[in-house]
Design a protein around this motif. Sequence first.
Motif, PDB file in Angstrom:
ATOM      1  N   MET A   1      -8.282  -4.127  -9.234  1.00 30.27           N
ATOM      2  CA  MET A   1      -8.081  -4.116  -7.797  1.00 30.27           C
ATOM      3  C   MET A   1      -8.748  -2.855  -7.239  1.00 30.27           C
ATOM      4  SD  MET A   1      -4.595  -4.359  -5.620  1.00 30.27           S
ATOM      5  CE  MET A   1      -4.754  -6.039  -5.098  1.00 30.27           C
ATOM      6  N   ILE A   2      -9.328  -2.947  -6.077  1.00 28.02           N
ATOM      7  CA  ILE A   2     -10.032  -1.851  -5.412  1.00 28.02           C
ATOM      8  C   ILE A   2      -9.041  -1.088  -4.529  1.00 28.02           C
ATOM      9  CG2 ILE A   2     -11.929  -1.314  -3.798  1.00 28.02           C
ATOM     10  CD1 ILE A   2     -12.931  -2.368  -6.419  1.00 28.02           C
ATOM     11  N   CYS A   3      -9.245   0.222  -4.395  1.00 23.68           N
ATOM     12  CA  CYS A   3      -8.429   1.099  -3.546  1.00 23.68           C
ATOM     13  C   CYS A   3      -8.439   0.567  -2.108  1.00 23.68           C
ATOM     14  CB  CYS A   3      -8.977   2.522  -3.599  1.00 23.68           C
ATOM     15  SG  CYS A   3      -8.122   3.666  -2.491  1.00 23.68           S
ATOM     16  N   GLU A   8     -13.656   1.845  -2.436  1.00 25.77           N
ATOM     17  CA  GLU A   8     -14.747   2.076  -3.378  1.00 25.77           C
ATOM     18  C   GLU A   8     -14.288   2.098  -4.827  1.00 25.77           C
ATOM     19  OE1 GLU A   8     -16.561   5.728  -2.203  1.00 25.77           O
ATOM     20  OE2 GLU A   8     -17.105   4.980  -0.219  1.00 25.77           O
ATOM     21  N   ASN A   9     -13.276   2.889  -5.129  1.00 22.35           N
ATOM     22  CA  ASN A   9     -12.841   3.124  -6.508  1.00 22.35           C
ATOM     23  C   ASN A   9     -11.765   2.121  -6.930  1.00 22.35           C
ATOM     24  OD1 ASN A   9     -14.522   5.403  -6.637  1.00 22.35           O
ATOM     25  ND2 ASN A   9     -12.936   6.665  -5.692  1.00 22.35           N
ATOM     26  N   LYS A  10     -11.537   2.104  -8.247  1.00 18.21           N
ATOM     27  CA  LYS A  10     -10.521   1.228  -8.814  1.00 18.21           C
ATOM     28  C   LYS A  10      -9.132   1.811  -8.502  1.00 18.21           C
ATOM     29  CE  LYS A  10      -8.979  -0.830 -13.122  1.00 18.21           C
ATOM     30  NZ  LYS A  10      -9.129  -0.887 -14.560  1.00 18.21           N
ATOM     31  N   ALA A  11      -8.210   0.968  -8.027  1.00 16.10           N
ATOM     32  CA  ALA A  11      -6.842   1.406  -7.712  1.00 16.10           C
ATOM     33  C   ALA A  11      -6.069   1.599  -9.006  1.00 16.10           C
ATOM     34  CB  ALA A  11      -6.160   0.381  -6.829  1.00 16.10           C
ATOM     35  N   VAL A  12      -5.412   2.751  -9.136  1.00 15.48           N
ATOM     36  CA  VAL A  12      -4.635   3.046 -10.337  1.00 15.48           C
ATOM     37  C   VAL A  12      -3.152   3.288 -10.009  1.00 15.48           C
ATOM     38  CG1 VAL A  12      -6.564   3.949 -11.667  1.00 15.48           C
ATOM     39  CG2 VAL A  12      -5.250   5.490 -10.195  1.00 15.48           C
ATOM     40  N   ILE A  13      -2.831   3.393  -8.728  1.00 12.28           N
ATOM     41  CA  ILE A  13      -1.457   3.699  -8.315  1.00 12.28           C
ATOM     42  C   ILE A  13      -1.043   2.708  -7.228  1.00 12.28           C
ATOM     43  CG2 ILE A  13       0.022   5.379  -7.150  1.00 12.28           C
ATOM     44  CD1 ILE A  13      -1.604   7.559  -8.487  1.00 12.28           C
ATOM     45  N   ALA A  14       0.163   2.193  -7.370  1.00 15.41           N
ATOM     46  CA  ALA A  14       0.738   1.330  -6.334  1.00 15.41           C
ATOM     47  C   ALA A  14       1.825   2.129  -5.627  1.00 15.41           C
ATOM     48  CB  ALA A  14       1.310   0.064  -6.941  1.00 15.41           C
ATOM     49  N   LEU A  15       1.622   2.391  -4.349  1.00 15.52           N
ATOM     50  CA  LEU A  15       2.564   3.173  -3.553  1.00 15.52           C
ATOM     51  C   LEU A  15       3.327   2.212  -2.653  1.00 15.52           C
ATOM     52  CD1 LEU A  15       3.400   6.072  -2.742  1.00 15.52           C
ATOM     53  CD2 LEU A  15       1.666   5.957  -0.973  1.00 15.52           C
ATOM     54  N   GLN A  16       4.643   2.251  -2.735  1.00 15.10           N
ATOM     55  CA  GLN A  16       5.447   1.362  -1.902  1.00 15.10           C
ATOM     56  C   GLN A  16       6.094   2.178  -0.797  1.00 15.10           C
ATOM     57  OE1 GLN A  16       8.105  -0.675  -4.594  1.00 15.10           O
ATOM     58  NE2 GLN A  16       6.612  -2.318  -4.879  1.00 15.10           N
ATOM     59  N   GLN A  17       5.973   1.662   0.445  1.00 13.84           N
ATOM     60  CA  GLN A  17       6.505   2.363   1.613  1.00 13.84           C
ATOM     61  C   GLN A  17       7.203   1.370   2.520  1.00 13.84           C
ATOM     62  OE1 GLN A  17       2.806   3.882   3.212  1.00 13.84           O
ATOM     63  NE2 GLN A  17       3.130   5.871   2.266  1.00 13.84           N
ATOM     64  N   LEU A  18       8.121   1.883   3.326  1.00 15.09           N
ATOM     65  CA  LEU A  18       8.761   1.065   4.347  1.00 15.09           C
ATOM     66  C   LEU A  18       7.905   1.132   5.601  1.00 15.09           C
ATOM     67  CD1 LEU A  18      12.549   1.996   4.073  1.00 15.09           C
ATOM     68  CD2 LEU A  18      11.472  -0.160   3.487  1.00 15.09           C
ATOM     69  N   ASN A  19       7.608  -0.018   6.184  1.00 12.68           N
ATOM     70  CA  ASN A  19       6.853  -0.004   7.435  1.00 12.68           C
ATOM     71  C   ASN A  19       7.822   0.169   8.600  1.00 12.68           C
ATOM     72  OD1 ASN A  19       8.008  -2.504   7.853  1.00 12.68           O
ATOM     73  ND2 ASN A  19       6.142  -3.669   7.472  1.00 12.68           N
ATOM     74  N   ASP A  20       7.302   0.148   9.820  1.00  9.42           N
ATOM     75  CA  ASP A  20       8.133   0.381  11.002  1.00  9.42           C
ATOM     76  C   ASP A  20       9.208  -0.682  11.193  1.00  9.42           C
ATOM     77  OD1 ASP A  20       6.691   2.658  11.551  1.00  9.42           O
ATOM     78  OD2 ASP A  20       5.263   1.632  12.884  1.00  9.42           O
ATOM     79  N   SER A  21       8.954  -1.890  10.716  1.00 11.52           N
ATOM     80  CA  SER A  21       9.952  -2.954  10.866  1.00 11.52           C
ATOM     81  C   SER A  21      10.970  -2.968   9.723  1.00 11.52           C
ATOM     82  CB  SER A  21       9.248  -4.319  10.956  1.00 11.52           C
ATOM     83  OG  SER A  21       8.580  -4.605   9.744  1.00 11.52           O
ATOM     84  N   GLY A  22      10.829  -2.050   8.758  1.00 11.09           N
ATOM     85  CA  GLY A  22      11.791  -1.931   7.669  1.00 11.09           C
ATOM     86  C   GLY A  22      11.453  -2.748   6.443  1.00 11.09           C
ATOM     87  N   LYS A  23      10.272  -3.325   6.393  1.00 10.67           N
ATOM     88  CA  LYS A  23       9.866  -4.105   5.224  1.00 10.67           C
ATOM     89  C   LYS A  23       9.056  -3.230   4.280  1.00 10.67           C
ATOM     90  CE  LYS A  23       9.888  -8.537   7.521  1.00 10.67           C
ATOM     91  NZ  LYS A  23       9.132  -9.737   7.859  1.00 10.67           N
ATOM     92  N   VAL A  24       9.140  -3.525   2.983  1.00 12.16           N
ATOM     93  CA  VAL A  24       8.422  -2.762   1.964  1.00 12.16           C
ATOM     94  C   VAL A  24       6.972  -3.251   1.901  1.00 12.16           C
ATOM     95  CG1 VAL A  24       8.306  -2.178  -0.482  1.00 12.16           C
ATOM     96  CG2 VAL A  24      10.516  -2.396   0.641  1.00 12.16           C
ATOM     97  N   GLU A  25       6.048  -2.304   1.978  1.00 12.83           N
ATOM     98  CA  GLU A  25       4.627  -2.619   1.845  1.00 12.83           C
ATOM     99  C   GLU A  25       4.081  -1.900   0.625  1.00 12.83           C
ATOM    100  OE1 GLU A  25       2.716  -1.286   5.399  1.00 12.83           O
ATOM    101  OE2 GLU A  25       3.165  -3.128   6.479  1.00 12.83           O
ATOM    102  N   SER A  26       3.182  -2.543  -0.111  1.00 18.71           N
ATOM    103  CA  SER A  26       2.540  -1.922  -1.262  1.00 18.71           C
ATOM    104  C   SER A  26       1.142  -1.495  -0.859  1.00 18.71           C
ATOM    105  CB  SER A  26       2.465  -2.897  -2.430  1.00 18.71           C
ATOM    106  OG  SER A  26       3.763  -3.201  -2.883  1.00 18.71           O
ATOM    107  N   LEU A  27       0.778  -0.290  -1.260  1.00 25.18           N
ATOM    108  CA  LEU A  27      -0.549   0.247  -0.987  1.00 25.18           C
ATOM    109  C   LEU A  27      -1.145   0.648  -2.326  1.00 25.18           C
ATOM    110  CD1 LEU A  27      -2.526   1.147   1.250  1.00 25.18           C
ATOM    111  CD2 LEU A  27      -1.384   3.353   1.255  1.00 25.18           C
ATOM    112  N   TYR A  28      -2.301   0.066  -2.679  1.00 24.13           N
ATOM    113  CA  TYR A  28      -2.939   0.330  -3.957  1.00 24.13           C
ATOM    114  C   TYR A  28      -4.031   1.355  -3.735  1.00 24.13           C
ATOM    115  CZ  TYR A  28      -0.356  -3.784  -5.306  1.00 24.13           C
ATOM    116  OH  TYR A  28       0.657  -4.681  -5.558  1.00 24.13           O
ATOM    117  N   LEU A  29      -3.926   2.514  -4.462  1.00 25.89           N
ATOM    118  CA  LEU A  29      -4.825   3.641  -4.236  1.00 25.89           C
ATOM    119  C   LEU A  29      -5.502   4.094  -5.525  1.00 25.89           C
ATOM    120  CD1 LEU A  29      -2.418   5.794  -2.036  1.00 25.89           C
ATOM    121  CD2 LEU A  29      -4.217   4.270  -1.214  1.00 25.89           C
ATOM    122  N   CYS A  30      -6.692   4.688  -5.345  1.00 22.26           N
ATOM    123  CA  CYS A  30      -7.354   5.346  -6.472  1.00 22.26           C
ATOM    124  C   CYS A  30      -6.765   6.743  -6.616  1.00 22.26           C
ATOM    125  CB  CYS A  30      -8.868   5.407  -6.226  1.00 22.26           C
ATOM    126  SG  CYS A  30      -9.331   6.437  -4.819  1.00 22.26           S
TER     127      CYS A  30
END
Length: 172
Positions: A1-3, A8-30
Amino acid sequence: MICQKCGENKAVIALQQLNDSGKVESLYLCENCAADEALASEKDLVKAMDTFSEVALDFLALLQKEETEQKKVACKNCKLTFEEFLQTNRVGCEECYAAFQSQLVLIIGRVQNGYTKHIGKVPKEIERAAGVQNEIILLQEKLNQLIKNEEFEDAAIVRDKIRALKAGGEDK
């Protein structure tokens, strides 16, 4: 998966955050974007801690101010101040109790394990009558349950116990 941040780079970390509506979102980052995100989060945390520290200091200042004002309270009758009361642990007159009521309730609660009302001894006859009343209430609940379960023979026995207790006996 890409960042998802740089694309550009390969994603190595999945960061989970609460959005403004209170739902969990996953963000994949290099690695680089994750480090940048960590620095940004750290700065936000430092800002939040600074704000919390300011609020805490304001609260402590307010408490100290209130405590100082409470010590300045004086009885209108004998002019005894609460600070003088704290030094001697003796009130000057019967009106001091009303003048220092809010402060005294806190002190009494600390001295008497949280109790602020007098719980003294009860005369034996009143205590016995209260015990009988409680027993009657419990037996009536048991009687209702027995009738509900159609256990009429046991219900008759409980009914007789209730009658005996109401008549003044202690049939058990």
